[in-house]
Design a protein around this motif. Structure first.
Motif, PDB file in Angstrom:
ATOM      1  N   THR A  70       0.834  -1.208   0.000  1.00  0.00           N
ATOM      2  CA  THR A  70       0.000   0.000   0.000  1.00  0.00           C
ATOM      3  C   THR A  70       0.866   1.253   0.000  1.00  0.00           C
ATOM      4  OG1 THR A  70      -1.983  -0.937   0.980  1.00  0.00           O
ATOM      5  CG2 THR A  70      -1.551   1.356   1.494  1.00  0.00           C
ATOM      6  N   THR A  71       0.392   2.289  -0.700  1.00  0.00           N
ATOM      7  CA  THR A  71       1.012   3.609  -0.684  1.00  0.00           C
ATOM      8  C   THR A  71       0.159   4.530   0.174  1.00  0.00           C
ATOM      9  OG1 THR A  71       1.957   3.344  -2.891  1.00  0.00           O
ATOM     10  CG2 THR A  71       1.677   5.608  -2.088  1.00  0.00           C
ATOM     11  N   ILE A  72       0.799   5.222   1.103  1.00  0.00           N
ATOM     12  CA  ILE A  72       0.131   6.247   1.896  1.00  0.00           C
ATOM     13  C   ILE A  72       0.829   7.567   1.596  1.00  0.00           C
ATOM     14  CG2 ILE A  72      -0.432   7.118   4.193  1.00  0.00           C
ATOM     15  CD1 ILE A  72      -0.529   4.265   5.187  1.00  0.00           C
ATOM     16  N   THR A  73       0.039   8.553   1.177  1.00  0.00           N
ATOM     17  CA  THR A  73       0.556   9.885   0.856  1.00  0.00           C
ATOM     18  C   THR A  73       0.194  10.851   1.965  1.00  0.00           C
ATOM     19  OG1 THR A  73       0.313   9.445  -1.509  1.00  0.00           O
ATOM     20  CG2 THR A  73       0.506  11.759  -0.842  1.00  0.00           C
ATOM     21  N   TRP A  74       1.164  11.656   2.376  1.00  0.00           N
ATOM     22  CA  TRP A  74       0.924  12.694   3.373  1.00  0.00           C
ATOM     23  C   TRP A  74       0.154  13.813   2.678  1.00  0.00           C
ATOM     24  CZ3 TRP A  74       2.782   8.703   5.100  1.00  0.00           C
ATOM     25  CH2 TRP A  74       3.509   8.548   6.259  1.00  0.00           C
ATOM     26  N   ALA A  75      -1.003  14.200   3.221  1.00  0.00           N
ATOM     27  CA  ALA A  75      -1.808  15.284   2.649  1.00  0.00           C
ATOM     28  C   ALA A  75      -1.016  16.588   2.689  1.00  0.00           C
ATOM     29  CB  ALA A  75      -3.115  15.435   3.426  1.00  0.00           C
ATOM     30  N   LEU A 107       5.988  11.290   1.480  1.00  0.00           N
ATOM     31  CA  LEU A 107       5.964  12.434   2.374  1.00  0.00           C
ATOM     32  C   LEU A 107       5.649  13.740   1.648  1.00  0.00           C
ATOM     33  CD1 LEU A 107       7.175  10.170   4.083  1.00  0.00           C
ATOM     34  CD2 LEU A 107       8.668  11.854   5.116  1.00  0.00           C
ATOM     35  N   ASN A 108       5.425  13.661   0.352  1.00  0.00           N
ATOM     36  CA  ASN A 108       4.871  14.765  -0.439  1.00  0.00           C
ATOM     37  C   ASN A 108       5.746  16.026  -0.397  1.00  0.00           C
ATOM     38  OD1 ASN A 108       2.954  15.802  -2.152  1.00  0.00           O
ATOM     39  ND2 ASN A 108       1.378  16.064  -0.607  1.00  0.00           N
ATOM     40  N   ASN A 109       7.084  15.842  -0.259  1.00  0.00           N
ATOM     41  CA  ASN A 109       8.054  16.949  -0.250  1.00  0.00           C
ATOM     42  C   ASN A 109       7.715  18.038   0.759  1.00  0.00           C
ATOM     43  OD1 ASN A 109       9.820  15.923  -2.252  1.00  0.00           O
ATOM     44  ND2 ASN A 109       8.370  16.548  -3.825  1.00  0.00           N
ATOM     45  N   GLN A 110       7.146  17.661   1.898  1.00  0.00           N
ATOM     46  CA  GLN A 110       6.769  18.647   2.907  1.00  0.00           C
ATOM     47  C   GLN A 110       7.860  18.815   3.949  1.00  0.00           C
ATOM     48  OE1 GLN A 110       2.587  18.766   4.163  1.00  0.00           O
ATOM     49  NE2 GLN A 110       2.437  16.827   3.064  1.00  0.00           N
ATOM     50  N   GLU A 127      10.979  -2.312   8.375  1.00  0.00           N
ATOM     51  CA  GLU A 127      11.623  -2.991   7.257  1.00  0.00           C
ATOM     52  C   GLU A 127      10.760  -2.999   6.000  1.00  0.00           C
ATOM     53  OE1 GLU A 127      12.410  -7.065   8.335  1.00  0.00           O
ATOM     54  OE2 GLU A 127      10.322  -7.469   8.776  1.00  0.00           O
ATOM     55  N   ASP A 128      11.454  -3.091   4.872  1.00  0.00           N
ATOM     56  CA  ASP A 128      10.812  -3.253   3.560  1.00  0.00           C
ATOM     57  C   ASP A 128       9.821  -2.141   3.236  1.00  0.00           C
ATOM     58  OD1 ASP A 128      12.269  -5.639   3.239  1.00  0.00           O
ATOM     59  OD2 ASP A 128      10.719  -6.784   4.272  1.00  0.00           O
ATOM     60  N   ASN A 129      10.217  -0.900   3.555  1.00  0.00           N
ATOM     61  CA  ASN A 129       9.404   0.268   3.228  1.00  0.00           C
ATOM     62  C   ASN A 129      10.160   1.156   2.248  1.00  0.00           C
ATOM     63  OD1 ASN A 129       7.160  -0.015   5.296  1.00  0.00           O
ATOM     64  ND2 ASN A 129       8.959  -0.025   6.623  1.00  0.00           N
ATOM     65  N   ASN A 130       9.418   1.879   1.417  1.00  0.00           N
ATOM     66  CA  ASN A 130       9.973   2.909   0.548  1.00  0.00           C
ATOM     67  C   ASN A 130       9.449   4.250   1.027  1.00  0.00           C
ATOM     68  OD1 ASN A 130      11.359   1.257  -1.423  1.00  0.00           O
ATOM     69  ND2 ASN A 130       9.330   0.625  -2.095  1.00  0.00           N
ATOM     70  N   PHE A 131      10.347   5.191   1.234  1.00  0.00           N
ATOM     71  CA  PHE A 131       9.980   6.552   1.607  1.00  0.00           C
ATOM     72  C   PHE A 131      10.283   7.419   0.400  1.00  0.00           C
ATOM     73  CE2 PHE A 131      11.052   4.255   5.400  1.00  0.00           C
ATOM     74  CZ  PHE A 131      10.123   4.671   6.343  1.00  0.00           C
ATOM     75  N   ILE A 132       9.256   8.027  -0.179  1.00  0.00           N
ATOM     76  CA  ILE A 132       9.457   8.810  -1.396  1.00  0.00           C
ATOM     77  C   ILE A 132       9.082  10.273  -1.157  1.00  0.00           C
ATOM     78  CG2 ILE A 132       9.136   6.791  -2.873  1.00  0.00           C
ATOM     79  CD1 ILE A 132       6.362   7.862  -3.621  1.00  0.00           C
ATOM     80  N   ALA A 136      12.601  17.982   2.666  1.00  0.00           N
ATOM     81  CA  ALA A 136      13.247  18.430   3.905  1.00  0.00           C
ATOM     82  C   ALA A 136      12.504  17.839   5.099  1.00  0.00           C
ATOM     83  CB  ALA A 136      13.270  19.948   3.966  1.00  0.00           C
ATOM     84  N   ALA A 137      12.442  16.537   5.144  1.00  0.00           N
ATOM     85  CA  ALA A 137      11.726  15.813   6.195  1.00  0.00           C
ATOM     86  C   ALA A 137      12.621  14.690   6.698  1.00  0.00           C
ATOM     87  CB  ALA A 137      10.418  15.253   5.651  1.00  0.00           C
ATOM     88  N   ARG A 138      12.125  13.919   7.643  1.00  0.00           N
ATOM     89  CA  ARG A 138      12.837  12.736   8.113  1.00  0.00           C
ATOM     90  C   ARG A 138      12.005  11.510   7.779  1.00  0.00           C
ATOM     91  NH1 ARG A 138      14.932  15.643  13.023  1.00  0.00           N
ATOM     92  NH2 ARG A 138      16.949  16.316  12.251  1.00  0.00           N
ATOM     93  N   ALA A 139      12.618  10.535   7.144  1.00  0.00           N
ATOM     94  CA  ALA A 139      11.919   9.293   6.822  1.00  0.00           C
ATOM     95  C   ALA A 139      11.706   8.469   8.091  1.00  0.00           C
ATOM     96  CB  ALA A 139      12.699   8.494   5.792  1.00  0.00           C
ATOM     97  N   ILE A 140      12.769   8.309   8.880  1.00  0.00           N
ATOM     98  CA  ILE A 140      12.719   7.506  10.106  1.00  0.00           C
ATOM     99  C   ILE A 140      13.438   8.292  11.211  1.00  0.00           C
ATOM    100  CG2 ILE A 140      13.447   5.360  11.240  1.00  0.00           C
ATOM    101  CD1 ILE A 140      13.433   4.060   8.426  1.00  0.00           C
TER     102      ILE A 140
END
Length: 182
Positions: A70-75, A107-110, A127-132, A136-140
């Protein structure tokens, strides 16, 4: 409770039973509360696409959250430091013995938002996640606030910066781990 609409959850809480729109912020938080009360995990449907618009709080007692592609996009209106947070409230123990996997988190480049983050956790696997579109955010971000962060596993995650360029993230630190109390 451990049910909705008469359904009883015994193996995991399916997001598909709770999601009523593409913005699953409230449904995700509800699924987490049910799973925490029952000591279960939360499962997303295979290859779905959703949005979250504020903080999702992972509570102690939830054993896993599985994205199943699943893909979840930050609004676009996601508050600063919004994201998926492993909660440690003052009066309760932190999240432990938990796994989150199988997502693409956009993370929608926020600026200032977080992907997956939390304080004082131990025995957590990310594990096994893609952060796109991290921008200027933090993935983890795993942070020691009141106790040491110990025995966590971060593996097979990919972080992509602005416009999904893996080598040109504008983030000051895409992955931040502060493991010891000073």
């Amino acid at each position: 409770g451990g049910s909705t609409w008469g359904a009883k959850f015994t193996d995991y809480v399916p997001m598909v039973a709770l999601a009523e729109s593409t913005d699953v912020t409230n449904a995700f938080n509800s699924a987490v509360k049910i799973a925490a009360n029952l000591g279960l995990g939360v499962e997303f449907p295979t290859d779905a696409s959703y949005t979250i618009s504020k903080m999702v709080n992972i509570l102690p007692g939830v054993t896993y959250v599985e994205g199943n592609g699943t893909t979840i996009t930050w609004a676009s209106n996601m508050p600063s430091q919004g994201g998926i947070k492993l909660v440690h409230e003052w009066s309760k123990p932190p999240v432990t013995d938990f796994t989150i996997s199988g997502f693409t988190l956009d993370l929608n480049n926020q600026k200032g938002v977080r992907g997956i983050w939390g304080e004082d956790m131990s025995r957590v696997t990310i594990e096994d996640n893609n952060f796109i579109n991290v921008g200027a955010a933090r993935a983890i971000m795993l942070q020691a606030a009141r106790m040491d962060v110990e025995d966590n596993i971060i593996q097979n995650n990919y972080v992509y910066g602005v416009n999904n360029n893996m080598t040109a993230s504008n983030s000051d630190t895409a992955i931040l781990i502060s493991s010891k109390i000073s």
